[in-house]
Enzyme design. Structure first.
Site, PDB file in Angstrom:
ATOM      1  N   LYS A 264       0.745 -11.835   9.202  1.00 58.68           N
ATOM      2  CA  LYS A 264       1.357 -11.525   7.912  1.00 58.68           C
ATOM      3  C   LYS A 264       1.676 -12.810   7.158  1.00 58.68           C
ATOM      4  O   LYS A 264       1.672 -13.900   7.737  1.00 58.68           O
ATOM      5  CB  LYS A 264       2.629 -10.701   8.117  1.00 58.68           C
ATOM      6  CG  LYS A 264       3.681 -11.383   8.968  1.00 58.68           C
ATOM      7  CD  LYS A 264       4.875 -10.475   9.219  1.00 58.68           C
ATOM      8  CE  LYS A 264       5.928 -11.183  10.064  1.00 58.68           C
ATOM      9  NZ  LYS A 264       7.122 -10.352  10.277  1.00 58.68           N
TER      10      LYS A 264
ATOM     11  N   TYR B 259      13.148 -39.847 -10.918  1.00 59.49           N
ATOM     12  CA  TYR B 259      13.981 -39.163 -11.897  1.00 59.49           C
ATOM     13  C   TYR B 259      15.468 -39.318 -11.574  1.00 59.49           C
ATOM     14  O   TYR B 259      15.874 -39.323 -10.406  1.00 59.49           O
ATOM     15  CB  TYR B 259      13.654 -37.664 -11.918  1.00 59.49           C
ATOM     16  CG  TYR B 259      12.341 -37.320 -12.567  1.00 59.49           C
ATOM     17  CD1 TYR B 259      12.086 -37.660 -13.893  1.00 59.49           C
ATOM     18  CD2 TYR B 259      11.363 -36.630 -11.862  1.00 59.49           C
ATOM     19  CE1 TYR B 259      10.886 -37.323 -14.495  1.00 59.49           C
ATOM     20  CE2 TYR B 259      10.157 -36.289 -12.446  1.00 59.49           C
ATOM     21  CZ  TYR B 259       9.924 -36.651 -13.770  1.00 59.49           C
ATOM     22  OH  TYR B 259       8.724 -36.320 -14.369  1.00 59.49           O
TER      23      TYR B 259
END
Length: 814
Positions: free
Chosen positions: A482, A708
């Site tokens: 899955k 940043y």
């Protein structure tokens, strides 16, 4: 091999039914990867866990007409049978005869760790010095070693074979089959140590291989190994290697940024090394010892070490453009590696395939005979197109039956544009290193991102087999695929598992199962979360739903009736045993059994889920769940009047509560090499490696900032590397600013500054020999997947399923 059926029968005291004059040159042991039927016999190997005889029909369907088996099956006509008392004993007996009549010099490698690495390194260094044969993959067991020895042919002068044991009293039988002239003992560690009463017993068992060896090369850093070999084999030539100066071969100098210097009986051998971890350098000293024994001169040894690849003796499967799959095996080329690559192709069910093949270089043999054999192998694969590169192989293009093109070099093939016209095929790239056909991979692959997720399929198989070794032979196994097989690629993993006869696959939603069916997966698939709108799709694609409530049961049955399905449709009943998520409670079992008896449904399995099997402190709760499951499932079976499969154990349940395995178990993270139990973890292999490269290295001066928001400011001149991976690739921002670290040249380098969408920066001031283009490990060994999950304050499942689809997946098979 080149024996008649009659000769094989005489060597092994077997019985022949059929044509005694047929010639056998190859023995196939796996009906799924038979790459050639000419002069090939299929052996049905019977073990205590499995019978190869159930695959006889499959081998015959592929065209095999010689079968080696413990029983004859008269329903198959025109088959020659070699009937043996015991298939494994037969294989060992034939291999012993074949080896003892081969007249080649032999190297036998045993130990706990490093066998395959040293075998491959030795082969890389020696294949063009002597015609050399070696164990394929990690074939070193009671079955693997004989199969390896049977590869020896009359042209081989040197044989390099791994020998592995996992239990007491196994080596005596292997030494009887194979007694190497040169014995090489690698590191003695924890692998299989649990099966021995002590480390001393393990060592005693390993060194039995050297009973008839002339020379023994061993790791002298292990004092007990040193003592035992000197005591037992004082009459032989002994060469110890390692870090200790008492060894005959040792690391004399290992200084950062300088060459490694190895002392061999007083001679100094100097070479550069990017990897300086203890295991790599120890293996290098062992390699040098063997090369010196074989009288390779020092200058050549250094050249060969410089050319060594970090053992990537493997096949890469990569998603290509235009729906193609690229199988990249562009390191070296000889007949043995060509056969291995052709076997690998059999694991894919794409109907069309093409081959790029170069000259075979450095092999001292008759060209006509060589390329006749190559063409026979290739012709049996029915390639749509064959592209031949090189002056030599091009001379024999008429031997190839497929549409065949010839080129002087790789550049000429690239310029021809032929490869760009191929669609929906498997393209095998197989060539000698000098032709650089890896350039074709760069052109044909779909994703060019330097950041890759490597998935080692053999490691998955190893981990599955380890968990199977804890189970009874008849216990089935469901593999959970899955969430895109935990982010690794549901189709690729499912196809591999189907090839290796997994009993069931488990997916979360119907769409996942439909995708697998559309791509040719036929293994039974259980849908664990069947949504109401998907019931018709489930039936259409022969998927099997989990049923956990009366509402779901009624709605699904309505869908079965509407579909016109006229047989008992298979379903899987989920019981609630304490997790309080989904499932029928004990108070609902009477109503459930009555309802099921009225419907045209078949309960294929009854199961539940353990909430805390990975937590030793919750053992009492888990045992309570198991008790509830046993009581309720037994009651339901009694009411149903037949016995569906029962399963409750997940990966950690398999290892911690083996006694409750019932009829089937479910494996998920365990097949990916992860276990909460440290002792179990040692037995598993790492499957996933998340890698990228350094894009640029910059010096950041005192007071300057990185990234940043200026979250990192250097307080001294600092070397910063930028790498092309960020939060869009699945790296969580929370591990920036020195929370997490990545591996560069076996050194952990902390992440500095904020993680960007497509990039991040790491501090590499303490990384030796660092340069732009160096590989960076996000997780694999250093840091491990578990350590990386720790940085992220989460579990390994979440890390894997978070990796972006834009990250290129590469599937590796050793």
């Amino acid at each position: 091999m080149n024996y008649t059926v009659q000769q094989i029968a005489e060597i092994t005291n077997a019985k022949v039914i059929g044509d005694k004059n047929l010639v056998v040159k190859n023995i196939a042991y796996d009906s799924r990867i038979i790459y050639s039927i000419k002069n090939t016999a299929f052996i049905a190997i019977n073990t205590h866990k499995n019978s190869g005889e159930k695959f006889i029909e499959s081998a015959i369907d592929r065209g095999i007409n010689i079968i080696i088996s413990e029983h004859e099956y008269p329903q198959f006509e025109n088959i020659t049978w070699i009937i043996v008392k015991n298939s494994v004993d037969f294989l060992q007996q034939l291999a012993k005869y074949h080896f003892e009549n081969s007249h080649l010099r032999s190297i036998g490698i045993t130990g706990s760790n490093g066998k395959t690495i040293l075998k491959e390194w030795l082969y890389q260094c020696l294949w063009n010095e002597f015609p050399t044969v070696k164990s394929p993959k990690s074939f070193n067991s009671q079955i693997g070693l004989p199969l390896s020895l049977l590869q020896i042919n009359h042209s081989h002068e040197l044989g390099i074979f791994e020998v592995g044991i996992s239990h007491p009293n196994e080596m005596e039988k292997l030494e009887n089959i194979f007694h190497p002239q040169i014995g090489l003992l690698t590191h003695i560690g924890n692998a299989h140590a649990a099966n021995f009463s002590s480390e001393e017993e393990l060592i005693d068992e390993k060194i039995k291989l050297f009973k008839d060896s002339e020379i023994i090369i061993y790791n002298g850093d292990h004092s007990l190994v040193d003592q035992k070999i000197k005591k037992l084999y004082s009459d032989k030539k002994l060469i110890s290697y390692g870090f200790k100066k008492e060894n005959q071969v040792f690391i004399k100098k290992n200084t950062k940024d300088e060459n490694i210097i190895v002392d061999y009986f007083g001679e100094e051998i100097s070479f550069p090394a990017h990897q300086r971890d203890e295991s790599t350098l120890t293996n290098a000293t062992a390699l040098i010892a063997v090369l010196k024994v074989l009288q390779v001169e020092n200058k050549k040894i250094v050249e060969k070490i410089n050319l060594l690849k970090a053992v990537e003796m493997r096949l890469e499967a990569i998603e290509g453009i235009k729906g193609n799959i690229i199988i990249n095996d562009s390191f070296n080329l000889d007949l043995d590696s060509l056969k291995t690559a052709l076997q690998f192709l059999k694991e894919y069910n794409k109907p069309k395939k093409s081959l790029v093949l170069t000259d075979i270089v450095g092999v001292n043999t008759n060209s006509q005979e060589l390329y006749e054999e190559v063409s026979e192998l290739v012709n049996e694969q029915n390639f749509d197109s064959v592209f031949l590169i090189g002056d030599e192989i091009s001379k024999f293009s008429e031997l190839f039956k497929s549409k065949t093109y010839t080129f002087i070099d790789t550049r000429e093939l690239i310029e021809s544009k032929h490869l760009s016209e191929i669609e929906n095929q498997i393209i095998l790239l197989k060539g000698a290193r000098k032709f650089e056909i890896e350039k074709l991979k760069d052109i044909l692959e779909l994703r060019k991102h330097d950041t890759v997720l490597e998935i080692n399929l053999n490691a998955i198989l190893h981990n599955i087999n380890y968990h199977k070794s804890l189970l009874k032979p008849g216990t089935k196994m469901m593999a959970m695929v899955k969430a895109n097989a935990y982010g690794l690629g549901s189709y690729e993993i499912s196809e591999f598992l189907q090839h290796h006869h997994i009993d069931y696959l488990g997916v979360a939603f119907a769409d996942e199962g439909v995708e697998l069916r559309k791509k040719g997966i036929t293994t039974p698939i259980v849908v664990m979360n069947p949504e109401q709108h998907s019931y018709q799709t489930i039936i259409e694609y022969n998927l099997e739903p989990e049923i956990y409530s009366f509402r779901v049961l009624e709605l699904f049955y309505e869908a079965v009736q509407k579909s016109g399905y006229d047989k008992k449709y298979p379903i899987h009943i989920k019981l609630e045993t304490g997790m309080h998520r989904l499932g029928f409670k004990d108070s609902e079992l009477d109503q459930l059994s009555e309802t099921l008896s009225e419907k045209n449904l078949k309960v294929q399995s009854i199961f539940s889920h353990l909430s805390s099997s990975d937590m030793p402190e919750e053992k009492e709760f888990t045992l309570g769940q198991l008790k509830t499951f046993d009581k309720n499932s037994s009651y339901l079976i009694e009411k149903l009047g037949y016995a569906p499969l029962r399963h409750v154990l997940n990966s950690s349940g398999i290892t911690s509560y083996t006694g409750h395995q019932y009829d089937m178990v479910r494996i998920g993270i365990g097949m990916l090499g992860e276990s909460p139990d440290t002792e179990i973890q040692k037995q598993l292999q790492s499957v996933v490696s998340f890698k990228t490269v350094i894009s640029q290295i910059s010096m950041v001066e005192d007071g300057e900032s990185v990234g940043y928001s200026r979250r990192f400011k250097a307080d001294h001149p600092t070397k910063i590397a930028t790498i092309p991976v960020g939060y869009a690739d699945g790296i969580p921002r929370l591990i920036g600013n020195q929370v997490g670290s990545l591996g560069v040249n076996k050194t952990l380098a902390p992440i500095v500054g904020n993680i960007c969408m497509d990039m991040m920066m790491i501090n590499v001031e303490n990384v030796p020999n660092v340069k732009e283009g160096d590989m960076v490990t996000v997780f694999n060994a250093k840091p491990s997947l578990k350590e990386f999950a720790g940085y992220c304050k989460t579990i390994t499942y979440e890390v894997l399923t978070s990796i972006s689809p834009r990250v290129k997946r590469i599937y590796i098979k050793d």
